[in-house]
Design a protein around this motif. Structure first.
Motif: not given
Length: 336
Positions: A63, A93, A95, A111, A114-115, A118
């Motif tokens: 992320g 991903l 954001g 997130m 999903r990840v 970060l």
């Protein structure tokens, strides 16, 4: 859509065996694995990412949360990240939290699950706004230094960069150097302003430099130029806290008939790609934006492999100076 059941049937094995083989588990024999992989290739099977992540407890996704997704600065950050993650077979991903601490926390929560980790550029470069909500997920900070001695980070030495460019303008003969500041609550902007002020005090004895308000957006550069042109302020150089403001400032000054690089010297900070292509080329602090992204991604990949990073493995990038025509440096680019 081809499913793993179709692959298992074609290979003559159970669904469980096909799943183990396609997820790289070692308990499947080489011969069986080859048969399953051949069946998957023949059927053009694409694993379902959600199901695969549940099996592996990994998403193979990183992320990236930034204050904005638009503009050359953020594009270069993303490009650096992508250069490393794509090579490693990972997905990104993205954001956007629009510089808001509240929206940053919301983006981080969205997130979760999903990840695998970060990369976060905190609002206004303040790490404390995100550290509390990232403690349970691998995190690398971008353009901010962690306060907890645990979270690794990659940042630029903004103070040193501002000193470089201010010294350069003085070496070129400038004595009345105006500074266009960044947002007042932004740590990077404050460090750039501090470097500028310290050099002026040391070399010219000017303890009261003229600082115009700015916010890193291009219209701040236009407004600063109009103010300088109508106020009667004496100036022979301008150091803008980022390149976008510097580029727009130059445009307005040129319209007013001033020759950039001779009548007025101009410099910026960041060295976005646009800085090389305007006329004259913009003298600026090369903060190696792409490297900020790529180094952060490399640190993240190490964390995803289970490595525990120490604080001294973080990186503060020492900027260099890209000298171009806007400070009388000629048409080319010289680095110092």
């Amino acid at each position: 859509m081809v499913t793993i059941r179709d692959v298992a049937k074609a290979a003559g094995v159970s669904v469980a065996t096909a799943s183990r083989a396609l997820n790289g588990m070692s308990i499947v024999t080489a011969k069986t694995r080859e048969k399953i992989e051949a069946a998957a290739t023949a059927l053009d099977y694409v694993p379902h990412s959600g199901a695969r992540s549940l099996t592996k407890r990994k998403t193979d996704t990183i992320g990236v949360i930034l204050p904005d997704l638009f503009g050359e600065f953020f594009s270069e950050i993303i490009r650096g990240i992508d250069l490393v993650t794509h090579r490693a077979g990972k997905s990104l991903l993205l954001g956007n939290m629009h510089g808001s601490a509240e929206e940053t926390a919301q983006a981080i929560r969205a997130m979760r699950g999903r990840v695998d980790g970060l990369l976060v550029m905190p609002p206004n470069s303040r790490a404390d706004t995100v550290e509390a909500v990232t403690r349970d997920i691998p995190t690398v900070l971008l353009n901010a230094q962690g306060t907890d001695d645990v979270t690794p980070f990659v940042s630029v030495d903004n103070y040193a960069g501002a000193r470089l460019v201010t010294n350069h303008l003085i070496d070129r003969g400038a004595r009345n150097i105006i500074h266009i500041a960044g947002p007042a609550n932004n740590r990077d902007a404050r460090e750039r302003q501090r470097g500028y002020c310290d050099v002026l005090a040391e070399r010219t004895g000017n303890g009261s430099p003229l600082i115009l308000p700015g916010d890193f957006r291009d219209d701040a550069g236009r407004e600063a130029a109009r103010l300088l042109l109508t106020s009667g302020i004496t100036f022979d150089a301008v150091f803008a806290s980022n390149d976008m403001m510097a580029v727009e400032l130059m445009s307005e000054l040129r319209v007013a008939g001033l020759q950039i690089g001779s009548d007025i010297l101009v410099a910026g900070f960041d060295d976005i790609p646009l800085a090389r292509h305007v006329t004259p080329g913009l003298t600026t602090v090369h903060s190696d934006i792409t490297r900020v992204g790529s180094t952060a991604a490399e640190l993240m990949l190490r964390m995803m492999e289970g490595e525990t990073l120490e604080r001294d493995q973080s990186l503060i990038i020492a900027p260099t100076l890209a000298i171009r025509g806007s400070s009388g440096g000629g048409a080319g680019t010289a680095r110092t």
